[in-house]
Scaffold this active site. Structure first.
Site, PDB file in Angstrom:
ATOM      1  N   TYR A  19       0.836  -1.187   0.106  1.00 53.24           N
ATOM      2  CA  TYR A  19      -0.040   0.009  -0.103  1.00 53.24           C
ATOM      3  C   TYR A  19       0.784   1.382   0.010  1.00 53.24           C
ATOM      4  CZ  TYR A  19      -3.925   3.064   1.217  1.00 53.24           C
ATOM      5  OH  TYR A  19      -4.669   4.198   0.908  1.00 53.24           O
ATOM      6  N   SER A  28      -6.298   1.329  -4.587  1.00 54.41           N
ATOM      7  CA  SER A  28      -6.451   2.549  -3.978  1.00 54.41           C
ATOM      8  C   SER A  28      -5.248   3.270  -3.905  1.00 54.41           C
ATOM      9  CB  SER A  28      -7.251   2.644  -2.790  1.00 54.41           C
ATOM     10  OG  SER A  28      -7.786   3.879  -2.315  1.00 54.41           O
ATOM     11  N   ASP A  52     -17.835   3.528  -7.471  1.00 55.25           N
ATOM     12  CA  ASP A  52     -16.928   3.935  -6.595  1.00 55.25           C
ATOM     13  C   ASP A  52     -16.586   5.508  -6.684  1.00 55.25           C
ATOM     14  OD1 ASP A  52     -14.263   4.661  -5.319  1.00 55.25           O
ATOM     15  OD2 ASP A  52     -13.003   2.980  -6.227  1.00 55.25           O
ATOM     16  N   HIS A 109     -15.824   1.321  -3.660  1.00 51.45           N
ATOM     17  CA  HIS A 109     -14.346   1.345  -3.486  1.00 51.45           C
ATOM     18  C   HIS A 109     -13.920  -0.106  -2.975  1.00 51.45           C
ATOM     19  CE1 HIS A 109     -10.728   3.346  -3.701  1.00 51.45           C
ATOM     20  NE2 HIS A 109     -10.378   3.203  -2.224  1.00 51.45           N
TER      21      HIS A 109
END
Length: 706
Positions: free
Chosen positions: A479, A559, A642, A677
């Site tokens: 991430y 993301s 989203d 999302h």
């Protein structure tokens, strides 16, 4: 071709093997995506944006393009011979009862339960040891299971509750208030709430936050500028709700509010970005008291944990990047009066309270270490956890004598423990029923050096006895942003990979929160390249140590992690065989023009900040950095609802990647419908998405399934 063994029937074995040997799946011709002559100029530099038209999610030509892209994707995936077998295996693995930790509200104990393959978890309740009953079943909210319950908040006496509904995964919520005795609805349904909790004040009403719904453009992608805190009185129209904080007098991008457990203090957090917040309190026990500012800047993070009378307990990283707990009297709450209660350490601290105690939850090299303190700051014990991993929960009401926490790691399915606050004893309350034998697998932590010499931790998980010969399929996931910490967590889906010789690896990149705010700041704005370098170095470490090789390496992130994968792909298209950029931020010059994207500027900076910031973003922005090259097999994933990272990011990136792909590897865009999302997806949607991921990965690595 590398062989991976599955236990199917003899006929299925023969058919799968023959099909895989004979076919070389190629996607249908990609849609002829039109290009428009759109150019923006930043500090004298013209930037073409030929796929700008895909930002209009309401336009008929965008809808037609989505339809055609999904047709290409489903045609390709439908030809993979073992796709259905993987989906069926996932259904078997998923089909076990899943529970949440119980929590008490009024006379009832509540808990969530999913029987196995239910679309959404059901909220149950019981009195003492009595028979449980269904309280709310979100599976009945919609026919297809895509309306989900995203939080429920009870009054202090438990007599009423307000629950939030998300339709199709959207961040916009509806709120329904009910009496808990008979579940009858109280008042009207509140509409169009976003990024909010529900903070009850007695039984009369509650506080909530929302934005003005966009009046121009799409309701899903339109920019949401400023948050507002309202108070709703039960039985009155939403139009009469009182503005408490925000709006033109105090414009803030994010506003959150909650009450202390005794409902004496209203606590307001206000922020301009995802990092740092102002802190306000209001003493509701004093009629006519105003909102008092405690911290008047956005430089650090602060949160009121609890109070004892007028004494406030605050978790803060002011002067302490890894957080500490301080106390202060509410009558003089400014930081100059703060007194350290639990000092900061080299390990990152979060905390909760319950049973008259403080639970200090530390991260030690991205794993949990928990200590129990008295309310006067005396260390009472270190809580014994079952292994090295992630522990979460602990918080409960002041009068309780026991609490619950969940423990997990990459080879330890989530297990709920009951914890005796007085004795410090933990006992198993609910053990996961997933078909998985932890003794057959291992997870180890390594440290490797990034490009600039920084030491980065990584957890690597695989089946015992796996031979490290460079031929193991490996999924590298990360991430690296917004101070988010990736801690060990079990994944049912990953069983499919690991039980057949695959490896799962997770590095803790800079930009995250694993080592506090300094670690976070080392991966933001004009240091964002550190995040990409950390990830590339992880891949190179795994290849050099023969866990895998380029031909068996897949990279994945969602993301901000989708941005990571997009950037790594464009900088090192030779690094891996397969890439999964999911719901990613791909246009770094325009991300702040959609929904709440402007709030991400603390991490990213914006193209409008300065010439230097523009050039830095332009250089790594995945959409803009693409050029004709031999890219890995790529499946871009997004969703039509989203409204956090709008699908336009993935649409534009995918269209340009299809245009610039010079190699034979496929470039697909998988667009989930009635999904957002990530939160609230039905079980069927999750399983379908995971089956397609593994199928695409194994097919493009040339793996046989037997």
């Amino acid at each position: 071709m590398k062989k991976i063994t599955f236990l199917f029937t003899i006929a299925a074995l023969i058919n799968s093997y023959t099909f895989a040997q004979q076919m070389n799946i190629k996607p249908l011709p990609y849609p002829q995506t039109k290009k428009v002559d759109t150019v923006n100029t930043y500090f004298g530099t013209p930037v073409p944006d030929p796929y700008r038209w895909l930002e209009n999610d309401r336009a008929d030509d965008t809808k037609e393009w989505v339809k055609e892209e999904n047709k290409v994707t489903q045609n390709y995936l439908g030809q993979i011979p073992y796709r259905d077998a993987i989906r069926q295996r996932l259904e078997v693995l998923w089909n076990y009862e899943k529970y949440s930790a119980p929590f008490k509200e009024g006379k009832y104990t509540y808990f969530y339960k999913n029987d196995g393959l239910q679309s959404q978890a059901v909220l149950w309740r019981q009195i003492g040891d009595g028979a449980p009953e269904i309280f709310l079943d979100p599976n009945k909210f919609s026919a297809d299971g895509t309306t989900s319950m995203q939080g429920i908040d009870f009054t202090k006496d438990g007599s009423m509750a307000a629950y939030q509904l998300s339709e199709g995964g959207s961040d916009w919520r509806k709120v329904i208030v009910i009496k808990t005795t008979d579940k009858s609805i109280v008042g009207d349904t509140l509409m169009d709430l976003k990024f909010t909790g529900i903070a009850w004040k007695g039984n009369e009403g509650f506080y909530y936050s929302t934005y003005d719904k966009p009046k121009v453009g799409s309701q899903l992608s339109g920019m949401t500028q400023y948050h507002k805190l309202y108070y709703h009185v039960l039985g009155t129209p939403q139009s009469q709700d009182k503005l408490i904080f925000g709006g033109e007098q105090a414009p803030r991008r994010y506003i959150g509010a909650y009450l202390t457990e005794d409902e004496r203090f209203l606590v307001i957090n206000a922020a301009e970005s995802t990092t740092g917040n102002e802190l306000y309190i209001q003493d509701l026990s004093k009629p006519g008291s105003g909102i008092v500012n405690v911290v008047n800047n956005f430089d650090n993070q602060h949160n009121v944990l609890d109070n004892v009378g007028s004494k406030l307990y605050i978790l803060t990283n002011l002067y302490t990047p890894n957080f500490k707990i301080v106390t202060v009297d509410a009558d003089n709450p400014k930081p100059i009066n703060w007194k350290d209660l639990i000092p900061g350490t080299k390990n990152v601290l979060t905390a909760s309270t319950g049973g008259g105690k403080i639970f200090a939850e530390y991260l030690k090299d991205a794993t949990s270490f928990v200590q129990q303190y008295s309310m006067d700051g005396k260390l009472e014990r270190t809580i014994a956890l079952p292994s090295v991993g992630t522990a979460g929960g602990f918080g409960t009401k002041k009068e309780e004598k026991e609490t619950y926490y969940t423990f997990t790691n990459y080879v330890y399915p989530p297990t709920i423990f009951k914890y005796d606050i007085v004795t410090g004893q933990s006992t198993v309350y609910k053990k996961a029923g997933v078909q998985f034998d932890p003794t057959q697998f291992e997870s180890k932590q390594v440290f490797y050096k990034s490009k600039d010499g920084a030491k980065i931790p990584m957890l690597i998980t695989y089946k015992k006895g796996t031979v490290m010969n460079g031929k193991n399929p490996l999924l590298l996931y990360a991430y690296g942003g917004f101070g988010v910490s990736l801690t060990p967590a079990f994944s049912t889906s990953n069983i499919v990979l690991m039980e057949h010789g695959g490896i799962y690896a997770v590095p803790n990149l800079r930009g995250g929160g694993e080592y506090g705010e300094n670690w976070h700041k080392a991966g933001i704005k004009m240091k964002k390249q550190n995040v990409f370098d950390d990830f590339i170095a992880a891949a190179e470490y795994l290849i050099a140590n023969k866990y895998t090789s380029k031909d068996y390496l897949a990279i994945s992130g969602g993301s901000n992690g989708g941005l990571l994968i997009g950037a790594v792909m464009t900088q090192r298209p030779d690094l891996c065989k397969v890439a999964f950029p999911a719901v990613g931020v791909m246009d770094m010059l325009r991300y702040n023009q959609f929904t709440a994207g402007a709030g991400w500027s603390y991490d990213y900076g914006t193209a409008e900040d300065s010439k230097e910031m523009f050039e830095y973003l332009y250089n790594y922005s995945p959409y803009h950095a693409l050029k004709p090259a031999n890219y890995p097999a790529t499946m871009v994933t997004t969703a039509d609802h989203d409204d956090r990272v709008v699908p336009a990011h993935s649409f534009k990136f995918g269209a340009r990647l299809q245009e610039y792909q010079k190699g034979p590897a496929p470039v697909l865009i998988r667009i989930e419908t009635k999904a957002g999302h990530g939160a609230g997806q039905s079980t069927a949607q999750i399983i379908s998405g995971q089956a397609d991921k593994w199928s695409f990965m194994f097919q493009n690595m040339g793996l046989d399934w037997k």
